[in-house]
Scaffold this active site. Structure first.
Site, mmCIF file in Angstrom:
data_model
loop_
_atom_site.group_PDB
_atom_site.id
_atom_site.type_symbol
_atom_site.label_atom_id
_atom_site.label_comp_id
_atom_site.label_asym_id
_atom_site.label_seq_id
_atom_site.Cartn_x
_atom_site.Cartn_y
_atom_site.Cartn_z
ATOM 1 N N LYS A 194 0.856 -1.182 0.000
ATOM 2 C CA LYS A 194 0.000 0.000 0.000
ATOM 3 C C LYS A 194 0.892 1.232 0.000
ATOM 4 C CE LYS A 194 -3.559 2.420 2.603
ATOM 5 N NZ LYS A 194 -4.532 2.359 3.701
ATOM 6 N N LYS A 247 -2.156 -1.432 -3.869
ATOM 7 C CA LYS A 247 -3.034 -0.269 -3.790
ATOM 8 C C LYS A 247 -2.229 1.014 -3.849
ATOM 9 C CE LYS A 247 -6.005 2.010 -0.544
ATOM 10 N NZ LYS A 247 -6.451 2.082 0.794
#
Ligand code: PBG
Length: 322
Positions: A194, A247
Site C-alpha cells: 500500500k 493499492k
C-alpha cells in the site's frame, strides 16, 4: 512477416475479437467498497465521490441488495464512527456500525462475501492508522488493537478481514487472534503493498480520516519502490495472509504484475477513490466515454495480473458486463 502475417485478420468482427480475447472481467471479480455509519435512513452522497454514499445499516442492506441484483457478489465495509478518540476504540465496539452491518448483511444475503477494512484511521482523533506517542505512530502497541478490531468483525460474521494500516507484523497478530478464538477458517486479505498515495484524497473526505498532523509516509510505501513491494508481500504471506493487495491500482500495475509473477497467489488491486473520481470528472466534462473508460480500466487491472478488483464502479461495471 508482412504481407503473410496480418494481425488485422483477427480484428475484423466483434465475434472474431471475442474469440481471441485474452482477458475478460467478470462481475464475480469485483468487490464493492461501502461506507457505513450509525442512524436510520441515511443516504448522504460523498462530495468528492459522485454516486457513492454514506449509508446507515438499513439503507446499506438495501444498497447491497440492489448491487447483488446487478451481479455484485462481494463487498468491503468501512466504518464512520460516532466518536473518535486517541485509541480509535469504536473500531472494535461490538455494536458499532461495521459490526452491526456485517450481522445484518450476512443474515439478509447468505451467499454474499462480506469483507471488512481493518484500520484505526477512521476512528482515531489524530487520524493516523496506529497509536500515536510523542508525535510518532507506534507499531507494536497498535497490533493488539488491530487484532481486536479484526476479531470483532469476524465474530459479527465477516468472511474476510482486510488490514490496511501498514503496521509491521499485523497480519501475524490478526491470524493469531482469529485462530485463538476458533476462526482458523476466516481469510485475511492483506493490503500488502500500500503506497503513500495522493489518490486517496476523496476517500479521506469520505471517511473523515485525513491525518491531523503529518502524513502516512512513515508507514505507507514510497511510490518509487517496486522491489520493496515484493518483500512486503513475502512477509504478509509468511504471517498467514491468504490474499494480497496492491493499492492504488492504475499507477502500480507493474507492481501487480510483479507480485503475481513472483508469488502466484490471488492478487487484489484497489482501484481507489482518486482513480474513480478522476474518471468520473473527465466523463462529466465529456472528455472521455464513461462506460468504455470503466471497462478498459478494469480490464487493464485484470490483465496486469489481479484476480480481485476493489472498485467503486462495481455496480455499474457488473451491469455493463452482463
Ligand atoms: C485506511 C484506508 C484508506 C483507503 C483504504 N483504507 C485511506 C488511507 O490510507 O489514507 C483508501 C481507499 C480509497 O482511496 O479508495 N487506512
Amino acid at each position: 512477416m508482412f504481407p503473410t502475417t496480418r494481425p488485422r485478420r483477427l480484428r475484423r468482427s466483434p465475434a472474431l475479437r471475442e474469440l481471441v480475447r485474452e482477458t475478460r472481467v467478470h462481475p464475480g471479480d469485483l468487490v464493492y467498497p461501502l461506507f457505513v455509519r450509525s442512524g436510520k435512513g441515511v443516504r448522504t452522497e460523498i462530495g468528492a465521490m459522485p454516486g457513492q454514499f454514506h449509508f446507515s445499516v438499513d439503507t446499506l442492506v438495501e444498497e447491497v441488495g440492489a448491487a447483488i441484483g446487478d451481479g455484485v457478489r462481494s463487498v468491503l465495509l468501512f466504518g464512520i464512527p460516532d466518536r473518535k478518540d486517541e485509541q480509535g476504540s469504536e473500531a472494535w465496539a461490538e455494536g458499532a456500525a461495521v459490526q452491526t452491518a456485517v450481522r445484518h448483511l450476512k443474515k439478509a444475503y447468505a451467499d454474499l462475501i462480506v469483507m471488512t477494512d481493518v484500520c484505526l484511521c477512521e476512528y482515531t482523533s489524530h487520524g493516523h492508522c496506529g497509536l500515536v506517542k510523542d508525535g510518532r505512530v507506534q507499531n507494536d502497541p497498535t497490533l493488539p488493537l488491530l487484532a481486536k478490531a479484526a476479531l470483532s468483525h469476524v465474530q459479527a460474521g465477516a468472511d474476510i478481514v482486510a488490514p490496511s494500516d501498514m503496521m509491521d507484523g499485523r497480519v501475524g497478530a490478526i491470524r493469531e487472534a482469529l485462530d485463538g478464538a476458533g476462526f482458523e477458517e476466516t481469510a485475511i486479505l492483506a493490503y500488502a503493498a500500500k503506497y503513500a498515495s495522493a489518490f486517496y484524497g476523496p476517500f479521506r473526505e469520505a471517511a473523515g480520516s485525513a491525518p491531523q498532523f503529518g502524513d502516512r509516509r512513515a508507514y505507507q510505501m514510497d511510490p518509487g519502490n517496486g522491489d520493496e513491494a515484493l518483500r512486503e508481500v513475502a512477509l504478509d504471506l509468511e504471517e498467514g495472509a491468504d490474499l494480497v493487495m496492491v493499492k492504488p491500482a492504475l499507477p502500480y500495475l507493474d507492481v501487480v504484475r510483479r507480485v503475481k509473477d513472483a508469488f502466484g497467489v490471488p492478487v487484489a488491486a484497489y482501484n481507489v477513490s482518486g482513480e474513480y473520481s478522476m474518471l468520473l470528472a473527465a466523463a462529466a466534462h465529456g472528455w472521455i466515454e464513461r462506460e468504455r473508460a470503466i471497462l478498459e480500466t478494469l480490464t487493464s487491472i485484470k490483465r496486469a495480473g489481479a484476480s480481485i478488483i476493489l472498485t467503486y464502479h462495481a455496480r455499474e461495471a457488473a451491469r455493463l458486463l452482463r
